[in-house]
Enzyme design. Structure first.
Site, PDB file in Angstrom:
ATOM      1  N   SER A   1       0.839  -1.200   0.000  1.00 31.98           N
ATOM      2  CA  SER A   1       0.000   0.000   0.000  1.00 31.98           C
ATOM      3  C   SER A   1       0.869   1.243   0.000  1.00 31.98           C
ATOM      4  CB  SER A   1      -0.861  -0.024   1.262  1.00 31.98           C
ATOM      5  OG  SER A   1      -1.499   1.209   1.464  1.00 31.98           O
TER       6      SER A   1
ATOM      7  N   TYR B   1      -2.556  -1.292  10.854  1.00 35.66           N
ATOM      8  CA  TYR B   1      -2.772  -1.850   9.514  1.00 35.66           C
ATOM      9  C   TYR B   1      -1.603  -1.487   8.595  1.00 35.66           C
ATOM     10  CZ  TYR B   1      -4.071  -1.961   4.644  1.00 35.66           C
ATOM     11  OH  TYR B   1      -4.026  -2.165   3.287  1.00 35.66           O
TER      12      TYR B   1
ATOM     13  N   LYS C   1       1.650  -3.788   6.784  1.00 36.05           N
ATOM     14  CA  LYS C   1       2.076  -3.838   5.371  1.00 36.05           C
ATOM     15  C   LYS C   1       3.575  -3.582   5.246  1.00 36.05           C
ATOM     16  CE  LYS C   1      -1.791  -4.800   3.459  1.00 36.05           C
ATOM     17  NZ  LYS C   1      -2.000  -6.049   2.725  1.00 36.05           N
TER      18      LYS C   1
HETATM   19  P1  NAD Z   1     -11.188  -7.027   0.873  1.00 35.34           P
HETATM   20  O1  NAD Z   1     -11.476  -7.018   2.328  1.00 35.34           O
HETATM   21  O2  NAD Z   1     -12.315  -6.792  -0.059  1.00 35.34           O
HETATM   22  O3  NAD Z   1     -10.464  -8.383   0.468  1.00 35.34           O
HETATM   23  C1  NAD Z   1      -9.650  -9.107   1.357  1.00 35.34           C
HETATM   24  C2  NAD Z   1     -10.128 -10.533   1.355  1.00 35.34           C
HETATM   25  O4  NAD Z   1      -9.304 -11.310   2.207  1.00 35.34           O
HETATM   26  C3  NAD Z   1     -11.571 -10.692   1.853  1.00 35.34           C
HETATM   27  O5  NAD Z   1     -12.286 -11.464   0.913  1.00 35.34           O
HETATM   28  C4  NAD Z   1     -11.432 -11.430   3.182  1.00 35.34           C
HETATM   29  O6  NAD Z   1     -12.541 -12.262   3.449  1.00 35.34           O
HETATM   30  C5  NAD Z   1     -10.130 -12.200   2.976  1.00 35.34           C
HETATM   31  N1  NAD Z   1      -9.380 -12.523   4.189  1.00 35.34           N
HETATM   32  C6  NAD Z   1      -8.980 -11.675   5.182  1.00 35.34           C
HETATM   33  N2  NAD Z   1      -8.272 -12.342   6.100  1.00 35.34           N
HETATM   34  C7  NAD Z   1      -8.208 -13.632   5.701  1.00 35.34           C
HETATM   35  C8  NAD Z   1      -7.626 -14.813   6.231  1.00 35.34           C
HETATM   36  N3  NAD Z   1      -6.973 -14.816   7.402  1.00 35.34           N
HETATM   37  N4  NAD Z   1      -7.732 -15.963   5.544  1.00 35.34           N
HETATM   38  C9  NAD Z   1      -8.405 -15.998   4.358  1.00 35.34           C
HETATM   39  N5  NAD Z   1      -8.999 -14.923   3.821  1.00 35.34           N
HETATM   40  C10 NAD Z   1      -8.901 -13.759   4.481  1.00 35.34           C
HETATM   41  O7  NAD Z   1     -10.016  -5.954   0.615  1.00 35.34           O
HETATM   42  P2  NAD Z   1      -9.439  -5.370  -0.740  1.00 35.34           P
HETATM   43  O8  NAD Z   1      -9.763  -3.926  -0.778  1.00 35.34           O
HETATM   44  O9  NAD Z   1      -9.799  -6.245  -1.873  1.00 35.34           O
HETATM   45  O10 NAD Z   1      -7.894  -5.470  -0.422  1.00 35.34           O
HETATM   46  C11 NAD Z   1      -7.091  -6.556  -0.914  1.00 35.34           C
HETATM   47  C12 NAD Z   1      -5.669  -6.346  -0.445  1.00 35.34           C
HETATM   48  O11 NAD Z   1      -5.192  -5.109  -0.933  1.00 35.34           O
HETATM   49  C13 NAD Z   1      -5.508  -6.296   1.070  1.00 35.34           C
HETATM   50  O12 NAD Z   1      -4.301  -6.952   1.400  1.00 35.34           O
HETATM   51  C14 NAD Z   1      -5.414  -4.817   1.361  1.00 35.34           C
HETATM   52  O13 NAD Z   1      -4.685  -4.566   2.530  1.00 35.34           O
HETATM   53  C15 NAD Z   1      -4.656  -4.326   0.125  1.00 35.34           C
HETATM   54  N6  NAD Z   1      -4.872  -2.913  -0.165  1.00 35.34           N
HETATM   55  C16 NAD Z   1      -6.142  -2.441  -0.302  1.00 35.34           C
HETATM   56  C17 NAD Z   1      -6.337  -1.090  -0.574  1.00 35.34           C
HETATM   57  C18 NAD Z   1      -7.741  -0.531  -0.675  1.00 35.34           C
HETATM   58  O14 NAD Z   1      -7.896   0.686  -0.530  1.00 35.34           O
HETATM   59  N7  NAD Z   1      -8.758  -1.335  -0.939  1.00 35.34           N
HETATM   60  C19 NAD Z   1      -5.238  -0.232  -0.723  1.00 35.34           C
HETATM   61  C20 NAD Z   1      -3.960  -0.758  -0.597  1.00 35.34           C
HETATM   62  C21 NAD Z   1      -3.783  -2.112  -0.315  1.00 35.34           C
HETATM   63  C1  WQD Z   2      -9.358   9.631   0.832  1.00 29.54           C
HETATM   64  C2  WQD Z   2      -9.535  11.123   1.103  1.00 29.54           C
HETATM   65  C3  WQD Z   2      -9.837  11.607   3.433  1.00 29.54           C
HETATM   66  C4  WQD Z   2     -13.674   9.530   3.790  1.00 29.54           C
HETATM   67  C5  WQD Z   2      -6.914   4.588   2.945  1.00 29.54           C
HETATM   68  C6  WQD Z   2      -5.910   3.871   3.815  1.00 29.54           C
HETATM   69  C7  WQD Z   2      -4.783   3.356   2.984  1.00 29.54           C
HETATM   70  C8  WQD Z   2      -5.284   2.539   1.788  1.00 29.54           C
HETATM   71  C9  WQD Z   2      -6.359   3.244   1.030  1.00 29.54           C
HETATM   72  C10 WQD Z   2      -5.283   0.237   2.232  1.00 29.54           C
HETATM   73  C11 WQD Z   2      -8.771  11.610   2.337  1.00 29.54           C
HETATM   74  C12 WQD Z   2     -11.078  11.957   2.649  1.00 29.54           C
HETATM   75  C13 WQD Z   2     -12.496  10.066   3.331  1.00 29.54           C
HETATM   76  C14 WQD Z   2     -14.727  10.392   4.148  1.00 29.54           C
HETATM   77  C15 WQD Z   2     -13.339  12.265   3.530  1.00 29.54           C
HETATM   78  N1  WQD Z   2      -5.887   1.321   2.199  1.00 29.54           N
HETATM   79  N2  WQD Z   2     -12.331  11.397   3.198  1.00 29.54           N
HETATM   80  N3  WQD Z   2     -14.516  11.745   4.013  1.00 29.54           N
HETATM   81  O1  WQD Z   2      -7.091   7.602   3.703  1.00 29.54           O
HETATM   82  O2  WQD Z   2      -6.139   7.952   1.373  1.00 29.54           O
HETATM   83  O3  WQD Z   2      -6.273   5.693   2.315  1.00 29.54           O
HETATM   84  O4  WQD Z   2      -7.373   3.695   1.923  1.00 29.54           O
HETATM   85  O5  WQD Z   2      -4.105   0.024   2.129  1.00 29.54           O
HETATM   86  O6  WQD Z   2      -3.984   2.594   3.823  1.00 29.54           O
HETATM   87  O7  WQD Z   2      -5.425   4.770   4.789  1.00 29.54           O
HETATM   88  O8  WQD Z   2      -8.356   6.811   1.638  1.00 29.54           O
HETATM   89  O9  WQD Z   2     -10.697   6.857   0.914  1.00 29.54           O
HETATM   90  O10 WQD Z   2     -10.196   6.884   3.388  1.00 29.54           O
HETATM   91  O11 WQD Z   2      -9.659   8.903   2.020  1.00 29.54           O
HETATM   92  O12 WQD Z   2     -13.212  13.485   3.436  1.00 29.54           O
HETATM   93  O13 WQD Z   2     -15.797   9.986   4.607  1.00 29.54           O
HETATM   94  O14 WQD Z   2     -10.917  11.354   1.387  1.00 29.54           O
HETATM   95  O15 WQD Z   2      -9.601  12.534   4.449  1.00 29.54           O
HETATM   96  O16 WQD Z   2      -8.346  12.912   2.070  1.00 29.54           O
HETATM   97  P1  WQD Z   2      -6.930   7.120   2.328  1.00 29.54           P
HETATM   98  P2  WQD Z   2      -9.806   7.293   2.015  1.00 29.54           P
END
Ligand code: NAD
Ligand code: WQD
Length: 344
Positions: free
Chosen positions: A124, A151, A155
């Site tokens: 991330s 969290y 990562k």
């Molecule tokens: P998500 O929650 O939709 O998907 C994660 C999946 O993993 C879910 O289906 C959940 O049921 C499964 N899971 C969690 N723990 C588990 C375990 N112990 N065993 C088996 N399954 C398990 O999330 P997402 O948004 O699709 O994110 C996918 C990956 O990308 C994650 O690792 C997340 O940290 C990373 N990521 C997400 C974002 C974002 O903003 N969505 C940003 C950066 C990184």
């Molecule tokens: C985006 C912008 C908020 C919600 C998060 C995690 C990061 C990654 C992605 C997994 C910011 C603003 C948000 C709301 C708002 N996840 N906001 N009102 O914080 O950039 O990243 O998700 O790895 O680790 O921290 O994403 O969508 O929460 O926020 O004003 O109700 O929107 O302040 O500027 P963020 P976000």
């Protein structure tokens, strides 16, 4: 390739399964369904006309995981499974470290014992902490003390763990993919993001306001040093992100050791610009109120995605309007996510 996708029923995982199948790969999913529904995989199968083998297994269940590896010959692992709610991770750090770190260590152990040599990890942009300069490149600092929640720290720790593991196993190849802000949905409107409870992230919150489930968007801060005072992020269409994983597998086939790529667009949009883009997409006004800054938030974050372009041949093709249009199609056709009954 036969690819094991952990967390494949989730938001990014389901879109990646679809792109993998369309690229001709065979897909097996392991997911405990703690934050997802098997319905997403059924829809991916319908969209692609291809089967996905699914095992409802928790990565903490080492015996169950081992059986899946024993019964299949995987060529690569794409590891999405993790808990990802920033606020919840502050309240339940041990649950996050156990799930994300122990789960990943178990997965690496099985990957190693069963001689699977390619591993893709969902990292991330949060690992960069407070950006010193923009855009962020893969060599920008990743200071642990600036990552503001368990969290995010899980990562960053996992990036180090995976590098140590690869160093001990030079035949293993690891891609660390640093996602910026994934949004949107597949253009079919059949799969998308289905958060539990009130969304933490901006786009799902806005789309639930648009569909009438929530009243108004709270904008966290209007006094940042940005053109309109609201936070700026690099939003990336989830289908572009999914395609990046398919290309990362091709890269790992060259046996590069450890590679790290930013997956972002290189463009930053403010919260107010996103609200306006979503209004264009859904044809409705999105009411919002300014609130205090959210603790731990940074002002501006966007990627330099040029390394992924040079080394993977990957560029994000979909712009902000497509992200909002596709996100709205999913939300409006599935107001209650995967539990929506057709026609309701
Ligand atoms: P998500 O929650 O939709 O998907 C994660 C999946 O993993 C879910 O289906 C959940 O049921 C499964 N899971 C969690 N723990 C588990 C375990 N112990 N065993 C088996 N399954 C398990 O999330 P997402 O948004 O699709 O994110 C996918 C990956 O990308 C994650 O690792 C997340 O940290 C990373 N990521 C997400 C974002 C974002 O903003 N969505 C940003 C950066 C990184
Ligand atoms: C985006 C912008 C908020 C919600 C998060 C995690 C990061 C990654 C992605 C997994 C910011 C603003 C948000 C709301 C708002 N996840 N906001 N009102 O914080 O950039 O990243 O998700 O790895 O680790 O921290 O994403 O969508 O929460 O926020 O004003 O109700 O929107 O302040 O500027 P963020 P976000």
């Amino acid at each position: 390739m036969h690819v094991l996708v952990t967390g494949g029923a989730g938001y990014i995982g389901s879109h990646t399964c679809l792109e993998l199948l369309n690229a001709g790969h065979q897909v097996t999913v392991v997911d405990n369904l703690s934050n997802s529904s098997e319905e997403s995989l059924q829809r991916v199968s319908t969209l692609t006309g291809k089967e996905i083998a699914f095992f409802r297994i928790d990565l903490l269940d080492q015996l169950g995981l081992d059986a899946v590896f024993r019964d299949n010959q995987f060529d690569a692992v794409i590891h999405f499974a993790a808990l990802k709610a920033v606020g919840e991770s502050v309240a339940k750090p041990l649950a996050y470290y156990q799930n994300n770190i122990t789960g990943t260590v178990n997965l690496c152990d099985a990957t190693q014992r069963h001689h699977v040599s390619h591993f893709v990890f969902s990292s991330s942009a949060t690992v960069y902490g407070i950006p010193r300069s923009l855009p962020l490149t893969e060599t920008s600092a990743t200071p642990m003390e600036e990552v503001t929640n368990p969290y995010g720290r899980s990562k960053l720790m996992l990036e180090y763990i995976l590098k140590d593991w690869q160093a001990s196993q030079p035949q293993t190849n690891v891609a660390l993919l640093r996602y910026f802000n994934p949004v949107g949905a597949h253009e079919s409107g059949q799969i998308g993001e289905d958060p539990n409870g009130i969304p933490n992230n901006l786009l799902p919150y806005i789309s639930q306001v648009a569909v009438g489930k929530l009243e108004r968007v709270g904008v966290f801060g209007c006094d940042y040093e940005t053109p309109d005072g609201t936070g700026v992020r690099d939003y990336i269409h989830v289908v572009d992100l999914a395609r990046g994983h398919v290309l990362a597998l091709d890269k790992l086939a060259e046996n590069p050791g450890v590679v790290t790529y930013n997956l972002g667009t290189g463009n930053g949009y403010s919260v107010l610009e996103i609200v306006a883009a979503f209004e264009r997409a859904c044809g409705k006004k999105i009411p919002f109120t300014f609130l205090d800054r959210r603790p731990g938030d940074i002002a501006v974050c966007y990627a330099d995605p040029s390394l992924a372009k040079t080394e993977l041949g990957w560029v994000a093709e979909r712009g902000i309007d497509e992200m909002c249009t596709d996100g709205w199609r999913w939300q409006s056709q599935n107001p209650s996510g995967y539990t929506t009954i057709a026609g309701s």
